[in-house]
Design an enzyme around this catalytic site. Structure first.
Site, PDB file in Angstrom:
ATOM      1  N   ARG A   1      -4.753   2.115  -3.870  1.00 11.51           N
ATOM      2  CA  ARG A   1      -3.303   2.019  -3.667  1.00 11.51           C
ATOM      3  C   ARG A   1      -2.671   1.216  -4.799  1.00 11.51           C
ATOM      4  O   ARG A   1      -2.280   0.071  -4.634  1.00 11.51           O
ATOM      5  CB  ARG A   1      -3.015   1.355  -2.310  1.00 11.51           C
ATOM      6  CG  ARG A   1      -3.625   2.087  -1.129  1.00 11.51           C
ATOM      7  CD  ARG A   1      -2.971   3.450  -0.949  1.00 11.51           C
ATOM      8  NE  ARG A   1      -3.512   4.117   0.223  1.00 11.51           N
ATOM      9  CZ  ARG A   1      -4.364   5.118   0.171  1.00 11.51           C
ATOM     10  NH1 ARG A   1      -4.782   5.562  -0.995  1.00 11.51           N
ATOM     11  NH2 ARG A   1      -4.803   5.685   1.267  1.00 11.51           N
TER      12      ARG A   1
ATOM     13  N   GLN B   1      -0.376   6.813  -7.835  1.00 13.60           N
ATOM     14  CA  GLN B   1       0.545   7.384  -6.861  1.00 13.60           C
ATOM     15  C   GLN B   1       0.643   8.898  -6.948  1.00 13.60           C
ATOM     16  O   GLN B   1       0.731   9.583  -5.931  1.00 13.60           O
ATOM     17  CB  GLN B   1       1.936   6.755  -7.020  1.00 13.60           C
ATOM     18  CG  GLN B   1       2.016   5.338  -6.469  1.00 13.60           C
ATOM     19  CD  GLN B   1       3.414   4.761  -6.598  1.00 13.60           C
ATOM     20  OE1 GLN B   1       4.269   5.312  -7.299  1.00 13.60           O
ATOM     21  NE2 GLN B   1       3.654   3.650  -5.936  1.00 13.60           N
TER      22      GLN B   1
ATOM     23  N   TYR C   1      -1.032   1.973   5.286  1.00  7.96           N
ATOM     24  CA  TYR C   1      -0.594   2.585   6.529  1.00  7.96           C
ATOM     25  C   TYR C   1      -0.502   1.596   7.678  1.00  7.96           C
ATOM     26  O   TYR C   1       0.326   1.732   8.559  1.00  7.96           O
ATOM     27  CB  TYR C   1      -1.562   3.717   6.915  1.00  7.96           C
ATOM     28  CG  TYR C   1      -1.609   4.768   5.850  1.00  7.96           C
ATOM     29  CD1 TYR C   1      -2.630   4.783   4.905  1.00  7.96           C
ATOM     30  CD2 TYR C   1      -0.617   5.715   5.750  1.00  7.96           C
ATOM     31  CE1 TYR C   1      -2.648   5.730   3.899  1.00  7.96           C
ATOM     32  CE2 TYR C   1      -0.635   6.662   4.755  1.00  7.96           C
ATOM     33  CZ  TYR C   1      -1.647   6.661   3.841  1.00  7.96           C
ATOM     34  OH  TYR C   1      -1.658   7.594   2.853  1.00  7.96           O
TER      35      TYR C   1
END
Length: 370
Positions: free
Chosen positions: A121, A126, A226
């Site tokens: 991440r 991305q 998340y």
């Protein structure tokens, strides 16, 4: 290098790893592309669409035989591995942390494997992040599915016969899917509220016109894009803070997942018993156990008048767009890993190191966790 695009065999899967447009871009970068017959049919891509851009259409066995790099969306299964050997490089979502036996089976073939769901991440990654691109579509589709299942409309409507009040929507988890769900529900005219363990998501929620339900004191174990792994004390506080909104909601969308772990239970059986008759819960975390205690994957459960739909809505239902986005992620990842149509094998580089789970039959130390 020859890239093989395989047809997905998992039940219910309608996407394809590479669209014709992305196949064209790969060919322009000097890769040869072979596509299994009918691989794109359920995403509305015909074999002729691939042929027109220069891809070769072949039967499944030939794709395995003639390809160096094999691409799929879902993990390679045991039938696939019968056709895999040590010269192959596999690329798909492997969910390696929760599939140690599959990792051993892949390693036994001597092949090399990259796991797309292991993408770090970081900002540089991305445009390679399939979890984000697919979750974006899932958040949108969850609202559309909810609207279909509800017995009310979303917007305020003033008619000669009277005024219809707007529906109330509650979103658990303000990640990629949650943000898209908030935006879509607002566009349709609903009153939207949302909650998340991460206080920094408050600003994102409010920027979309929704109310953020804040909970004092968050979990502190480990962070994720998340969700976080929250303490029991925090989960209790969250339930208390959210209950009023939950019991008033017409549609509830839950998106909270922790990669490699069971989904946290955010809505208990007792809470469902106090919800409005006719309310709908769309549980996007059902594949990992569900955020609602009563969720069952790919089933509709009705309890006390509340309809609970367990799904991933992982954008199989919008497979054309989902395949296009997935394919673009794949293309960017392949471009990152290669130079002049050949792998660079830069194991010191963060993205390569994180995603290369098996190399020449050896499971790397950052791969399987037990």
């Amino acid at each position: 290098m020859t890239i093989g695009i395989l047809k997905e065999t998992q039940k219910g899967e309608t996407r394809v790893a590479i669209s014709p447009n992305i196949a064209k871009q790969l060919i322009e970068k000097d890769f040869k592309v072979i596509v299994e017959e009918d691989a794109g049919t359920t995403s509305s891509f015909k074999d002729s669409d691939y042929s027109k851009v220069g891809a070769q259409i072949e039967k499944r066995g030939v794709v395995f035989k003639d390809s160096d790099l094999l691409l799929k969306i879902n993990p390679f299964d045991q039938e696939d591995l019968k056709l895999v050997d040590k010269r192959h490089i596999l690329m798909s979502q492997l969910f390696h942390k929760s599939n140690p036996e599959l990792m051993k089976a892949i390693a036994a073939t001597g092949a090399t494997a990259f796991s797309l769901d292991a993408m770090p991440r970081i900002s540089r990654a991305q445009d390679m992040d399939v979890l984000s691109s697919q979750s974006n579509l899932a958040g949108y589709k969850a609202v559309i599915r909810g609207a279909y299942e509800m017995t009310k409309i979303f917007p305020l409507m003033m008619t000669a016969a009277g005024t219809i009040t707007p529906a109330r929507v509650l979103v658990y988890g303000v990640g990629v899917a949650g943000l898209q769900a908030i935006a879509t529900a607002k566009r349709l005219g609903a009153i939207v509220e949302a909650t998340d363990i991460r206080p920094e998501t408050k600003e994102q929620t409010e920027s979309l016109g929704a109310k953020f339900i804040e909970v004092e004191g968050n979990g502190d174990e480990e962070a994720s894009v998340y969700a976080k792994v929250a303490s029991e004390e925090y989960m209790k506080k969250q339930k208390e803070a959210v209950n009023k909104s939950l019991f008033q909601a017409d549609l509830v969308i839950t998106t909270a997942m922790v990669p490699g772990r069971k989904s946290p239970v955010l809505i208990t059986k007792e809470q469902v018993g106090q919800m409005k008759n006719g309310a709908v819960i769309i549980d996007l975390a059902a594949a990992q156990g569900g955020n609602c205690a009563l969720s069952k994957m790919n089933k509709i459960v009705v309890k006390n008048g509340v309809k609970i739909i367990g799904t991933t809505i992982s954008p199989e239902s919008v497979s054309t767009n989902a395949s296009e986005l997935f394919g673009k992620n794949m293309y960017n990842f392949i471009m990152h890993l290669t130079e002049n149509a050949a792998f660079k094998w830069d194991l010191e580089e963060e993205i390569t190191d994180a995603t290369l789970i098996i190399q020449n039959g050896t499971i790397r130390k950052n791969g399987v966790t037990t």
